[in-house]
Motif scaffolding. Sequence first.
Motif, mmCIF file in Angstrom:
data_model
loop_
_atom_site.group_PDB
_atom_site.id
_atom_site.type_symbol
_atom_site.label_atom_id
_atom_site.label_comp_id
_atom_site.label_asym_id
_atom_site.label_seq_id
_atom_site.Cartn_x
_atom_site.Cartn_y
_atom_site.Cartn_z
ATOM 1 N N SER A 118 -30.043 -39.600 5.826
ATOM 2 C CA SER A 118 -30.550 -38.467 5.049
ATOM 3 C C SER A 118 -31.938 -38.052 5.529
ATOM 4 O O SER A 118 -32.266 -36.862 5.531
ATOM 5 N N ASP A 119 -32.745 -39.014 5.956
ATOM 6 C CA ASP A 119 -34.075 -38.705 6.475
ATOM 7 C C ASP A 119 -33.980 -37.874 7.748
ATOM 8 O O ASP A 119 -34.661 -36.847 7.893
ATOM 9 N N TYR A 120 -33.139 -38.286 8.671
ATOM 10 C CA TYR A 120 -32.972 -37.536 9.915
ATOM 11 C C TYR A 120 -32.256 -36.208 9.685
ATOM 12 O O TYR A 120 -32.540 -35.224 10.368
ATOM 13 N N ALA A 121 -31.340 -36.152 8.720
ATOM 14 C CA ALA A 121 -30.670 -34.885 8.408
ATOM 15 C C ALA A 121 -31.672 -33.877 7.852
ATOM 16 O O ALA A 121 -31.638 -32.692 8.214
ATOM 17 N N LEU A 122 -32.576 -34.345 7.019
ATOM 18 C CA LEU A 122 -33.611 -33.474 6.483
ATOM 19 C C LEU A 122 -34.532 -32.972 7.593
ATOM 20 O O LEU A 122 -34.918 -31.799 7.615
ATOM 21 N N LEU A 123 -34.853 -33.850 8.521
ATOM 22 C CA LEU A 123 -35.684 -33.460 9.661
ATOM 23 C C LEU A 123 -34.968 -32.435 10.546
ATOM 24 O O LEU A 123 -35.569 -31.463 10.997
ATOM 25 N N ILE A 124 -33.681 -32.621 10.770
ATOM 26 C CA ILE A 124 -32.910 -31.683 11.587
ATOM 27 C C ILE A 124 -32.795 -30.321 10.898
ATOM 28 O O ILE A 124 -32.915 -29.270 11.545
ATOM 29 N N ILE A 125 -32.608 -30.339 9.578
ATOM 30 C CA ILE A 125 -32.549 -29.072 8.842
ATOM 31 C C ILE A 125 -33.892 -28.356 8.910
ATOM 32 O O ILE A 125 -33.954 -27.137 9.099
ATOM 33 N N LEU A 126 -34.989 -29.116 8.805
ATOM 34 C CA LEU A 126 -36.317 -28.510 8.918
ATOM 35 C C LEU A 126 -36.535 -27.938 10.316
ATOM 36 O O LEU A 126 -37.075 -26.835 10.466
ATOM 37 N N LEU A 127 -36.105 -28.656 11.333
ATOM 38 C CA LEU A 127 -36.234 -28.173 12.712
ATOM 39 C C LEU A 127 -35.420 -26.898 12.919
ATOM 40 O O LEU A 127 -35.920 -25.911 13.470
ATOM 41 N N TYR A 128 -34.184 -26.906 12.460
ATOM 42 C CA TYR A 128 -33.315 -25.737 12.608
ATOM 43 C C TYR A 128 -33.881 -24.530 11.870
ATOM 44 O O TYR A 128 -33.918 -23.423 12.400
ATOM 45 N N SER A 129 -34.327 -24.756 10.636
ATOM 46 C CA SER A 129 -34.834 -23.627 9.847
ATOM 47 C C SER A 129 -36.157 -23.110 10.395
ATOM 48 O O SER A 129 -36.446 -21.923 10.284
ATOM 49 N N SER A 130 -36.964 -23.970 10.999
ATOM 50 C CA SER A 130 -38.209 -23.502 11.607
ATOM 51 C C SER A 130 -37.949 -22.702 12.865
ATOM 52 O O SER A 130 -38.631 -21.712 13.138
ATOM 53 N N ILE A 131 -36.963 -23.110 13.640
ATOM 54 C CA ILE A 131 -36.638 -22.395 14.881
ATOM 55 C C ILE A 131 -36.012 -21.034 14.566
ATOM 56 O O ILE A 131 -36.377 -20.024 15.165
ATOM 57 N N THR A 132 -35.073 -21.017 13.623
ATOM 58 C CA THR A 132 -34.376 -19.768 13.321
ATOM 59 C C THR A 132 -35.137 -18.892 12.331
ATOM 60 O O THR A 132 -34.849 -17.705 12.238
ATOM 61 N N GLY A 133 -36.061 -19.471 11.582
ATOM 62 C CA GLY A 133 -36.844 -18.686 10.628
ATOM 63 C C GLY A 133 -36.147 -18.452 9.302
ATOM 64 O O GLY A 133 -36.506 -17.535 8.564
ATOM 65 N N VAL A 134 -35.165 -19.269 8.970
ATOM 66 C CA VAL A 134 -34.455 -19.134 7.700
ATOM 67 C C VAL A 134 -35.336 -19.721 6.594
ATOM 68 O O VAL A 134 -35.477 -20.940 6.475
ATOM 69 N N GLN A 135 -35.950 -18.837 5.801
ATOM 70 C CA GLN A 135 -36.920 -19.278 4.803
ATOM 71 C C GLN A 135 -36.278 -20.060 3.652
ATOM 72 O O GLN A 135 -36.915 -20.917 3.058
ATOM 73 N N SER A 136 -35.029 -19.778 3.346
ATOM 74 C CA SER A 136 -34.386 -20.499 2.246
ATOM 75 C C SER A 136 -34.178 -21.969 2.596
ATOM 76 O O SER A 136 -34.349 -22.847 1.748
ATOM 77 N N LEU A 137 -33.825 -22.253 3.848
ATOM 78 C CA LEU A 137 -33.670 -23.653 4.262
ATOM 79 C C LEU A 137 -35.019 -24.362 4.344
ATOM 80 O O LEU A 137 -35.123 -25.546 4.016
ATOM 81 N N ILE A 138 -36.046 -23.639 4.782
ATOM 82 C CA ILE A 138 -37.382 -24.234 4.800
ATOM 83 C C ILE A 138 -37.815 -24.575 3.380
ATOM 84 O O ILE A 138 -38.352 -25.652 3.116
ATOM 85 N N GLY A 139 -37.554 -23.667 2.448
ATOM 86 C CA GLY A 139 -37.882 -23.927 1.041
ATOM 87 C C GLY A 139 -37.127 -25.119 0.486
ATOM 88 O O GLY A 139 -37.670 -25.911 -0.293
ATOM 89 N N LEU A 140 -35.879 -25.264 0.889
ATOM 90 C CA LEU A 140 -35.081 -26.408 0.443
ATOM 91 C C LEU A 140 -35.644 -27.724 0.973
ATOM 92 O O LEU A 140 -35.772 -28.699 0.224
#
Length: 142
Positions: free
Chosen positions: A13-35
Amino acid sequence: MKKFFTSLITSASDYALLIILLYSSITGVQSLIGLTVAAYWVIMALAFFIGPLVYILSYAAKSAKDEESRRKALEIVGGIAKKKNLFLRSVGWLKLIIICCLLAYGGWVFTAVCYALMSFYLRLFTSLARDNVASLKTNEAA
């Protein structure tokens, strides 16, 4: 076996959260960054209470009257405060740097600073608990 599955789920879960943060930062999806920011605030809130709890438990192991409860408290604190090898410590520091940089890049600078400070706070209490356990074990050996 239970400890293995718990650490596996926590790490995943720690690495999944990090991957989601990386993906959302690269693509600029603000809802995922907020999550992910909300999830990191939950982690910080838990660390705020868990750090002192581990430290208090290390002192409770010193003053435990029953040998069984002392052994159990030492086992719990020893497992949490166990010193990791150089590779795992390096990975932990790298993860902290990456998370803080990605949070700041996503526009959540205050959260990145709070996350770094809370990480240092937790590491401080863990090292203090490790010192308590080490001094207790040396006192028992003597």
